[in-house]
Design a protein around this motif. Structure first.
Motif, PDB file in Angstrom:
ATOM      1  N   ARG A 127       0.605  -1.333   0.012  1.00 54.23           N
ATOM      2  CA  ARG A 127      -0.192   0.009   0.008  1.00 54.23           C
ATOM      3  C   ARG A 127       0.785   1.374  -0.099  1.00 54.23           C
ATOM      4  NH1 ARG A 127      -4.880   0.588   4.566  1.00 54.23           N
ATOM      5  NH2 ARG A 127      -2.754   0.259   6.001  1.00 54.23           N
ATOM      6  N   PHE A 149      -4.722   0.806  -9.417  1.00 59.81           N
ATOM      7  CA  PHE A 149      -4.322   0.083  -8.141  1.00 59.81           C
ATOM      8  C   PHE A 149      -5.720  -0.264  -7.449  1.00 59.81           C
ATOM      9  CE2 PHE A 149      -2.405  -2.092  -4.842  1.00 59.81           C
ATOM     10  CZ  PHE A 149      -2.423  -1.232  -3.744  1.00 59.81           C
ATOM     11  N   ARG A 157     -16.117  -8.106 -10.321  1.00 62.03           N
ATOM     12  CA  ARG A 157     -15.441  -7.201 -10.160  1.00 62.03           C
ATOM     13  C   ARG A 157     -14.176  -6.997 -11.079  1.00 62.03           C
ATOM     14  NH1 ARG A 157     -15.491  -2.112 -10.830  1.00 62.03           N
ATOM     15  NH2 ARG A 157     -13.180  -1.222 -10.283  1.00 62.03           N
ATOM     16  N   ARG A 191       2.430  13.246   3.969  1.00 60.41           N
ATOM     17  CA  ARG A 191       1.432  11.911   3.901  1.00 60.41           C
ATOM     18  C   ARG A 191       1.981  11.250   5.287  1.00 60.41           C
ATOM     19  NH1 ARG A 191       1.230   8.704  -1.224  1.00 60.41           N
ATOM     20  NH2 ARG A 191       0.286  10.407  -2.020  1.00 60.41           N
ATOM     21  N   ASP A 234      -1.835   0.764  10.156  1.00 62.89           N
ATOM     22  CA  ASP A 234      -3.266   0.268   9.724  1.00 62.89           C
ATOM     23  C   ASP A 234      -4.222   1.328   8.995  1.00 62.89           C
ATOM     24  OD1 ASP A 234      -3.782  -2.181  12.481  1.00 62.89           O
ATOM     25  OD2 ASP A 234      -2.864  -2.261  10.545  1.00 62.89           O
ATOM     26  N   GLU A 235      -3.802   2.777   9.564  1.00 63.32           N
ATOM     27  CA  GLU A 235      -4.696   3.769   8.911  1.00 63.32           C
ATOM     28  C   GLU A 235      -3.932   4.475   7.822  1.00 63.32           C
ATOM     29  OE1 GLU A 235      -3.762   2.833  12.922  1.00 63.32           O
ATOM     30  OE2 GLU A 235      -3.225   4.786  12.281  1.00 63.32           O
ATOM     31  N   ASP A 236      -2.991   3.794   7.106  1.00 70.07           N
ATOM     32  CA  ASP A 236      -2.149   4.342   6.216  1.00 70.07           C
ATOM     33  C   ASP A 236      -3.099   4.824   5.128  1.00 70.07           C
ATOM     34  OD1 ASP A 236       1.207   2.520   5.727  1.00 70.07           O
ATOM     35  OD2 ASP A 236       0.409   4.404   6.940  1.00 70.07           O
ATOM     36  N   PHE A 237      -2.684   5.902   4.509  1.00 73.33           N
ATOM     37  CA  PHE A 237      -3.582   6.502   3.107  1.00 73.33           C
ATOM     38  C   PHE A 237      -3.461   5.376   2.247  1.00 73.33           C
ATOM     39  CE2 PHE A 237      -4.498   8.971  -0.227  1.00 73.33           C
ATOM     40  CZ  PHE A 237      -3.710   8.617  -1.326  1.00 73.33           C
ATOM     41  N   ASP A 238      -4.837   5.048   1.697  1.00 73.61           N
ATOM     42  CA  ASP A 238      -4.938   3.884   0.940  1.00 73.61           C
ATOM     43  C   ASP A 238      -5.383   4.534  -0.503  1.00 73.61           C
ATOM     44  OD1 ASP A 238      -5.986   1.651  -0.580  1.00 73.61           O
ATOM     45  OD2 ASP A 238      -7.179   1.042   1.233  1.00 73.61           O
ATOM     46  N   PRO A 239      -4.357   4.329  -1.341  1.00 71.34           N
ATOM     47  CA  PRO A 239      -4.183   4.808  -2.647  1.00 71.34           C
ATOM     48  C   PRO A 239      -5.213   3.863  -3.642  1.00 71.34           C
ATOM     49  CG  PRO A 239      -2.494   3.471  -2.648  1.00 71.34           C
ATOM     50  CD  PRO A 239      -2.969   3.555  -1.085  1.00 71.34           C
ATOM     51  N   ALA A 240      -5.679   2.809  -3.174  1.00 70.08           N
ATOM     52  CA  ALA A 240      -6.427   1.866  -3.954  1.00 70.08           C
ATOM     53  C   ALA A 240      -7.746   2.535  -4.544  1.00 70.08           C
ATOM     54  CB  ALA A 240      -6.920   0.635  -3.163  1.00 70.08           C
ATOM     55  N   HIS A 241      -8.021   2.164  -5.793  1.00 68.32           N
ATOM     56  CA  HIS A 241      -9.200   2.835  -6.489  1.00 68.32           C
ATOM     57  C   HIS A 241     -10.395   2.205  -5.767  1.00 68.32           C
ATOM     58  CE1 HIS A 241     -11.716   3.732 -10.242  1.00 68.32           C
ATOM     59  NE2 HIS A 241     -12.417   2.485  -9.751  1.00 68.32           N
ATOM     60  N   SER A 263     -14.305   1.317  -6.351  1.00 69.83           N
ATOM     61  CA  SER A 263     -15.331   1.236  -7.449  1.00 69.83           C
ATOM     62  C   SER A 263     -16.528   1.762  -6.710  1.00 69.83           C
ATOM     63  CB  SER A 263     -15.523   0.023  -8.043  1.00 69.83           C
ATOM     64  OG  SER A 263     -15.709  -0.923  -6.802  1.00 69.83           O
ATOM     65  N   LYS A 269     -20.164   1.193  -6.221  1.00 66.04           N
ATOM     66  CA  LYS A 269     -21.106   0.244  -6.390  1.00 66.04           C
ATOM     67  C   LYS A 269     -22.561   0.713  -6.491  1.00 66.04           C
ATOM     68  CE  LYS A 269     -18.801  -3.853  -6.020  1.00 66.04           C
ATOM     69  NZ  LYS A 269     -17.874  -3.926  -6.524  1.00 66.04           N
TER      70      LYS A 269
END
Lengths: 350, 156, 318
Positions: free
Chosen positions: B99, B121, B131, C287, C307-314, C316, C318
């Motif tokens: 991450r 990502f 998905r 950051r 655990d609370e790191d910046f999350d770069p994940a996309h 979606s 829904k």
């Protein structure tokens, strides 16, 4: 062909280039973003530096490109096709090469235009390029040409010798093909004042004071066990900049690379004896893994081995290694040291 | 005077060369979640564009930023990295390291001027076959809109 | 800075004579008045070779991993050099016990390329000194007082950490830049223009690796760029291979670069390498609230996570 001197006012450089472009590909130094100028194919519209005033990457980058495709092997459809391009022997004029750089081409010629094997890639460019060497208005602070050779002999190395007069460039043809490029309308005959100014520019160059090692027998003094190698090796970070900017260094690597599922490309690229893995062999042995042998190799190759091989000193005192070395390893200091028992610095001699 | 050629010319597979030019995607999937998810999409007969080159790694934590950069250098139009949801990593912590690292790669690509939409990502689990297919479709459509990647260097 | 220079020499003499260290690493007079060169002093009688002036650019920490393997050395260090040293200590390349730090307050150091573009001829320069937040240059028979922005190394212009973070002895005063430039990015805003900007910069790269070799954080025995299996980047000096080298190096230095600017200074073709790193540093600082080279106790940035790191994940919709 009359071998008459000509003068070009700097405002007419574009016109001059235009006049040559019909018959020749014109190659000249071009600056980008404040970095050292590089030799490129130019047109009359390009802003070029032909008075020797800017920091300049050496002509070897044009004659021996950093990346040169040698061969491409294709095996599509079950057939093996080999393409081995050789650059066309097009007529070129190279303007604005420093005089020590043009002299350094002698060294490259010895390596690449050998009787036994002539490098076709280098030859195609070198033999068809009319060289115009330039002596700048004021010799660069790092130049030590007068300490490594008798520079009066260098006058015959170029096809045309040019001098920066400040507002104009003075051209002195040396060879027939040099004279042939000086027939354009942009050029004028020199005045007496300009002839005198030209002599002054040459004098300033030819009379750059000698460093302490000049005239000493470097060949004899450069020995395997000199303590200078430790001094250099201690500071050297093995970056390779000195060899990359040197106009007479020509070590290259040949690599084969896959370029798609059915072809490989063979190319030539720069290499340097200063990299740790330069002498790394297939089985893992590396005779120059330490910095001392590499530091020693650099100077002895330049001032001793190449003299043995070719009868000429490979260094032409252009000073780029002095200017660019990140840790200020000054080749002049090193040579002074090997020729004497104390370290003498060259501060104040230029 | 250096001669530049787009590496895309040299590395695009014959298969793609023969077909009409479509976006080529490099997808780096972790074995336990996203790769399994892709597998599920396949066995469920869900349709997604076939110009996706999948590289399977044991864990998203294995993904070296160099893989992503190399993908762009070699001329892929888009690169994606998919891993297990945080907390679900097969190796417990791998995706947490990923991450941070992948976040940095994203910023590096932005600094270098590579359009953000070219790098994707996401966390995709083994049960998310739908998905997976959906995101490949979306990603490829987006890339088709953006046009072929001009290469990391040169004026393409 | 004559006073500081004498005190440096005194300190060096002291630690050599007492046998506390077997070598003092510092800067010595260069082959020209506007350069210095690293010196390795082993005898107390040689300490007068040490100098301190705006030409002391080298980040001497680059030598320390090898030097301190089997002996204790003293190093004369600017604040940036010390931050490099801290990074090296974090990564266990140098042991704190093997270094005696002569820490200096700094006023910024020159970039010779910038100095070369002033009104005087660089070959006439006979002296460089700091002068109340400006730079005093003696050239020929004249003295020029220049704004730091004209000839300091680019990174120095935005440096705010001009006091040594750790030291065994601290000499000299930190002189902060007159105008604290917030380090505005010079990169174009539009991605495509940015891509072309870097393409143009990297097309000049000659792959000399000067940037890598002068960097104290680049100490890998075999760099990724020198590997042939796998061949991450080819040796040829084309723009795309240069891009691969610099982009990967930027990733390898993320969270480890202390922004001294040596890479840029050493580059013979004037590529703004440190600019890339500066952008990366801004992000890691904001950051993760992490600055490289702060404290020996810090863990490497990418060797840890929250655990609370910046999350770069996309995510979606829904």
């Amino acid at each position: 062909m009359m071998m008459t001197d000509k003068v070009l006012s700097k405002e007419k450089i574009g016109e001059f280039v235009d006049g040559l472009s019909g018959r020749y590909t014109v190659v000249a130094p071009v600056r980008r973003n404040g970095s050292p100028a590089e030799f490129r194919d130019v047109t009359a519209q390009d802003s070029i530096v032909i008075d020797g005033s800017a920091a300049l990457m050496p002509p070897k980058d044009y004659l021996l490109p950093r990346y040169e495709k040698l061969m491409r092997v294709d095996t599509r459809d079950g057939q093996v096709q080999i393409e081995a391009p050789v650059p066309e022997a097009v007529p070129r004029v190279m303007l604005g090469a420093w005089l020590p750089d043009v002299k350094a081409l002698d060294v490259l010629d010895k390596v690449f235009l050998d009787d036994k094997f002539k490098d076709p890639y280098y030859a195609a460019r070198r033999e068809n390029t009319v060289t115009v060497a330039v002596v700048p208005l004021k010799p660069r602070w790092s130049w030590f040409c007068t300490s490594v050779d008798d520079v009066t002999e260098w006058k015959s190395k170029a096809d045309v010798l040019s001098y920066d007069l400040g507002d104009a460039i003075y051209f002195e043809p040396i060879t027939e093909r040099g004279a042939a490029i000086l027939d354009g309308a942009a050029l004028a005959d020199p005045t007496d004042g300009q002839v005198a100014a030209k002599e002054g520019v040459w004098k300033a160059f030819a009379e750059v004071p000698h460093c302490a090692f000049a005239g000493k027998d470097l060949y004899e003094n450069l020995c395997w066990d000199s303590p200078i190698w430790d001094d250099i090796a201690q500071r050297c970070v093995s970056c390779g900049v000195c060899t990359y900017v040197c106009p007479s260094c020509s070590c290259f690597d040949v690599q084969d690379e896959v370029c798609g599922s059915n072809c490989i490309e063979r190319y030539r690229c720069r290499d340097t004896c200063q990299f740790e893995d330069f002498t790394l062999m297939g089985a893992g042995h590396n005779p120059r893994e330490q910095k001392v042998p590499r530091a020693r190799q650099r100077l002895m190759h330049k001032f001793k081995y190449q003299r043995e091989q070719f009868g000429i000193t490979a260094c032409t005192g252009c000073g780029r290694c002095v200017e660019m070395c990140p840790v200020n390893i000054d080749i002049r200091d090193a040579l002074c040291t090997v020729c004497s028992s104390e370290i003498e610095t060259t501060a104040g001699t230029t | 005077m250096s001669e530049e050629t787009t590496t895309l010319e040299k590395t695009t597979d014959e298969f793609v060369e023969k077909r009409e030019r479509q976006p080529v995607v490099l997808a780096i999937l972790c074995n336990w979640c996203s790769y399994a998810g892709a597998d599920l999409a396949g066995s469920s007969r869900l349709h997604y564009p076939e110009n996706v080159r999948i590289v399977r790694v044991p864990c998203s934590g294995r993904v070296d930023p160099m893989f992503v950069l190399k993908g762009f250098q070699k001329g892929f139009d888009g690169v994606m990295v998919l891993g297990c949801h945080p907390g679900d990593c097969h190796y417990a912590k791998g995706n947490y390291y990923a991450r941070r690292r992948i976040a940095m790669v994203k910023d590096l690509l932005t600094t270098l001027g590579i359009a953000e939409d070219r790098f994707h990502f996401e966390w995709v689990s083994a049960s998310e076959g739908n998905r997976f297919a959906e995101l490949i479709n979306e990603f490829t459509a987006k890339l088709a809109e953006l046009g072929p990647f001009g290469g990391v260097a040169g004026n393409g | 800075m004559d006073d500081v220079q004498s005190r440096i020499r005194e300190e060096a003499r002291k630690v050599l004579e007492s046998g506390q260290v077997s070598l003092v690493l510092g800067w010595g007079k260069g082959s020209t008045p506007f350069k210095t060169t690293p010196v390795f002093i082993e005898k107390p009688e040689d300490v007068d070779r040490l100098v301190w002036n705006p030409a002391c650019v080298n980040n001497l920490s680059v030598y320390l991993p090898k030097l301190t393997k089997d002996k204790k050395v003293a190093v004369v260090a600017k604040p940036c050099d010390i931050r490099s040293l801290i990074t090296l200590m974090q990564e266990r390349q140098v042991s704190r016990d093997n270094v005696y730090i002569i820490g200096l307050g700094c006023g910024g150091v020159v970039d010779v390329f910038n100095l070369d573009e002033q009104d005087f001829h660089i070959q006439d320069v006979t002296g460089l000194d700091w002068d109340s937040g400006k730079l005093k240059v003696t050239a020929g028979s004249s003295e020029y007082v220049l704004d730091c922005s004209t000839c300091l190394r680019d990174m120095c212009l935005i440096c705010t950490k001009r006091s040594p973070a750790i030291f065994d002895v601290e000499l000299g005063e930190a002189v902060l830049p007159e105008e604290l430039c917030a380090g505005q990015s010079v990169l174009p805003d539009i991605p495509e223009e940015r891509r072309r900007y870097w393409s143009e910069q990297f097309s000049r790269c000659i792959r000399c690796y000067a940037c890598r070799q002068v960097c104290p954080s680049c100490y890998c025995t075999t760099c990724f760029a020198d590997r042939i299996e796998p061949k991450w980047t080819a040796k040829k000096a084309t723009a795309d291979e240069a891009w691969m080298f610099h982009a990967t190096r930027a990733m390898h230095l993320a969270g480890r670069c202390i922004a001294c600017g040596e890479c840029e200074r050493a580059c013979p073709v004037d590529i703004p390498i440190a600019e890339l790193q500066r952008e990366m540093n801004k992000i890691t600082s904001e950051r993760y609230k992490y600055d490289a080279g702060n404290s020996e106790q810090d863990k490497p940035l990418f060797g840890q996570f929250e655990d609370e790191d910046f999350d770069p994940a996309h995510h979606s919709e829904k």
